[in-house]
Design a protein around this motif. Structure first.
Motif, PDB file in Angstrom:
ATOM      1  N   LYS A   1       0.775  -1.095   0.126  1.00  0.00           N
ATOM      2  CA  LYS A   1      -0.122   0.103   0.062  1.00  0.00           C
ATOM      3  C   LYS A   1       0.778   1.301  -0.149  1.00  0.00           C
TER       4      LYS A   1
ATOM      5  N   GLY B   1      -9.202   2.126  -7.137  1.00  0.00           N
ATOM      6  CA  GLY B   1     -10.085   1.552  -6.474  1.00  0.00           C
ATOM      7  C   GLY B   1      -9.838   0.289  -5.823  1.00  0.00           C
ATOM      8  N   PRO B   2     -10.374  -0.792  -6.457  1.00  0.00           N
ATOM      9  CA  PRO B   2     -10.369  -2.258  -5.674  1.00  0.00           C
ATOM     10  C   PRO B   2      -9.004  -2.622  -5.314  1.00  0.00           C
TER      11      PRO B   2
ATOM     12  N   GLN C   1      -6.122  -0.688  -4.661  1.00  0.00           N
ATOM     13  CA  GLN C   1      -5.570   0.108  -3.560  1.00  0.00           C
ATOM     14  C   GLN C   1      -6.095  -0.425  -2.263  1.00  0.00           C
ATOM     15  N   GLU C   2      -7.606  -0.674  -2.285  1.00  0.00           N
ATOM     16  CA  GLU C   2      -8.110  -1.138  -1.190  1.00  0.00           C
ATOM     17  C   GLU C   2      -7.547  -2.478  -0.723  1.00  0.00           C
ATOM     18  N   ALA C   3      -7.220  -3.128  -1.650  1.00  0.00           N
ATOM     19  CA  ALA C   3      -6.667  -4.428  -1.281  1.00  0.00           C
ATOM     20  C   ALA C   3      -5.065  -4.736  -1.047  1.00  0.00           C
TER      21      ALA C   3
END
Length: 610
Positions: A196, A263-264, A266-268
């Protein structure tokens, strides 16, 4: 550093036998000419295997085919689905099995080198493929998304068919991006994802790839200089088709991927920066270390070598601080270098001109250090604006021998107050001559080597040479001031710190901030470079180890050659021997230098007897 990802293969390499009679695939070269000799069954089997594998690679990696100048694949992009990767892994295992059924002892000296190179290449390709690293097809400053971008910068249209093939590739971008996105989604599900902490830098690059129209994108640029042999009507037709492909296919593909990444994905993203914390991470990092260094050393051993080198280089830096009579601490001196306006260019043009002057001066001094010099020229260019913010200070981009322009030494003109002039001589030697341009251009001119060698990259050989040439600049008289000498040492310190920092972050629990502090406190690198470099090591585990480990081996081989040859040692012959076999692992390089030493000794004995 060389811009070498899967999309960019080195130009065709070749082998020159290092000792005795020069051998060439069933021929022997004597003083009276070339004498044909029968090829053994083992030799025939070996080269059949090489040809088979090469043809397969061209189909699997059409970008590499284009850079090699091989026609027939310029209209397609690679297919990268999990099934494709599994199929390639199976193929590679079969190729390695076929190789090991060939009796190496029955091969010529030249083909034994080819055999060993193929063994190394396929073994490590298989080993790394088993970790399914294709689930993370990005680095901190590049990735699959810049394949067409780089190709667009070297593409040239001599015929209408060339342009039509390019347009076909543009139309294939959405499917190519979709496959990579699906692979990254698999990585999310498997826990094999990027950290991240480095997502933001990559996001900045992607945000800069939002082109309002086709004409404003770099993909359209090649259509501004089509060959005169293409009729005006065809040029108009091709430009219209290209605009449609870019507007309807390319730009939307970039938008879709950017949305997925921000979106998806970066979140994971992973909370840990360590490769060892990925699934099967310890084994993955160990495989990376052995591939990039081409040496059988552990992370702990490399970490300790780094600590020793940092200590040695720091002592040399302290001597320069004393020489310039600076009053203050080491940290004070670094602050002075980072902030005093005298060390920074005021405009991009000033920085580029200074780099060009250094590069051209180095050109003129090459004959004293090399017997063979390349024919291909190179230029000094700015790092493209769309990738400059998260890019390294400089890089070399090779070009095929038949390209309409030569290689390019890229200089980053973004954030000029973070691009110190005192490191520019070392950077220019590394990326231009006698560094990567000379290395790549010489390699491209070699002949009679199996084609698979053009796709084989020994990072330790390539980047070790680049670092070695920075020190060679002392002998060449490149460094004019104590500050430039300090700049060279700060670049060497940077590569020594990499041994400590890369292994520290990936195996010893070091944080990103700890790694940044280590680089900041031990070198005069700008803070901008410190940030981008640490993120690069996080995203590309093990690659940064290649530079210092390769350089240390090259110096070891030079000292050995000089010690054993005495007054018969000629640095030009030594450098020519280093480049006689192209990009090979360090173990094979050492074998070839040992052969060069024995050959030179034999010549010395003959001279003494005559």
């Amino acid at each position: 550093m060389v811009k070498l990802k899967a999309l960019l293969a080195v130009s065709t390499l070749a082998l020159t036998a290092a000792c005795g009679v020069a051998e060439n695939n069933g021929q022997q070269q004597s003083s009276s000419g070339t004498i044909a000799v029968a090829k053994s069954a083992e030799t025939v089997a070996l080269h059949k295997l090489f040809d088979e594998q090469w043809q397969t690679d061209l189909k699997e990696n059409p970008f590499a085919a284009s850079y090699e100048g091989v026609k027939g694949f310029d209209h397609i992009l690679p297919s990268v689905t999990p099934d494709d990767h599994a199929r390639r892994l199976k193929q590679d295992r079969e190729y390695l099995d076929k190789l090991r059924k060939i009796d190496r002892s029955q091969l010529s000296a030249a083909d034994q080198v080819n055999y060993d190179a193929f063994d190394f290449y396929m073994h490590h390709r298989i080993k790394r493929a088993e970790f399914k690293a294709w689930r993370i097809p990005l680095l901190s400053d590049s990735g699959f998304y810049d394949g067409m971008l780089h190709y667009s910068r070297i593409a040239s249209f001599k015929t209408a068919e060339d342009a039509e093939n390019y347009i076909a590739r543009l139309k294939a971008v959405p499917a190519y991006f979709a496959q990579h996105t699906a692979n990254m989604q698999m990585g999310i599900e498997d826990g094999f994802v990027m950290p991240k902490e480095i997502i933001g830098g990559i996001q900045k690059i992607l945000n800069g790839m939002d082109w309002p129209t086709a004409e404003e994108s770099p993909f359209f640029a090649p259509f501004g200089s089509m060959a005169d042999t293409i009729t005006a009507s065809d040029q108009d037709r091709l430009k219209h088709a290209a605009k449609a492909a870019i507007n309807d296919a390319v730009i939307p593909a970039y938008k879709d991927f950017t949305a997925f990444f921000s979106g998806p994905y970066q979140e994971a993203a992973a909370l840990s920066i360590a490769a060892s914390d990925l699934p099967n991470g310890d084994a993955y990092y160990d495989a990376q270390v052995k591939f990039f260094t081409t040496l059988d050393l552990s992370a702990d051993e490399i970490h300790n070598i780094g600590l020793s080198e940092v200590k040695r280089i720091r002592a040399a830096m302290d001597k320069i601080i004393e020489e310039v009579s600076f009053e203050g601490s080491f940290a004070d001196f670094l602050h002075f270098l980072r902030t005093d306006p005298q060390f920074y260019a005021k405009t991009p043009e000033e920085l580029l001109k200074e780099a060009a002057y250094i590069a051209k001066e180095a050109d003129g001094r090459l004959p004293a250090f090399f017997g063979r010099l390349p024919r291909q020229p190179y230029s000094v260019q700015p790092v493209p604006d769309d990738i400059a913010p998260n890019y390294t200070g400089g890089r070399y981009v090779p070009a095929p021998l038949d390209a309409l322009k030569g290689g390019e030494y890229w200089v980053n003109t973004y954030a000029l107050d973070k691009r110190p002039l005192y490191v520019l001589p070392a950077l220019s030697l590394h990326e231009g001559v006698p560094g990567h341009h000379l290395q790549f251009a010489l390699t491209a001119e070699l002949e009679n080597m199996p084609k698979f060698r053009s796709a084989m990259t020994s990072h330790a050989y390539q980047e070790g040479w680049g670092l070695y040439t920075e020190a060679l600049g002392v002998e060449m008289g490149t460094y004019k001031t104590p500050y430039e000498h300090f700049g060279r040492l700060t670049y060497e310190m940077w590569r020594a710190c990499r041994l400590v920092v890369d292994t520290g972050m990936h195996t010893k629990g070091w944080s990103r901030e700890q790694a940044q502090d280590y680089l900041r406190n031990n070198s005069a690198m700008s803070l901008q470079e410190v940030l981008t470099e640490v993120d690069r090591y996080i995203a590309w585990p093990g690659q940064a180890l290649a530079y210092k480990m390769g350089e240390l081996k090259i110096w070891e081989l030079r000292h050995k050659s000089k010690q054993e040859l005495g007054d018969k040692f000629d640095v030009r012959d030594f450098h020519d021997a280093l480049h006689a076999n192209g990009s090979i692992p360090l173990q094979l390089l050492e074998q070839q230098i040992n052969a060069y030493i024995q050959k030179t000794k034999g010549q010395k004995i003959k001279e003494e007897q005559s």
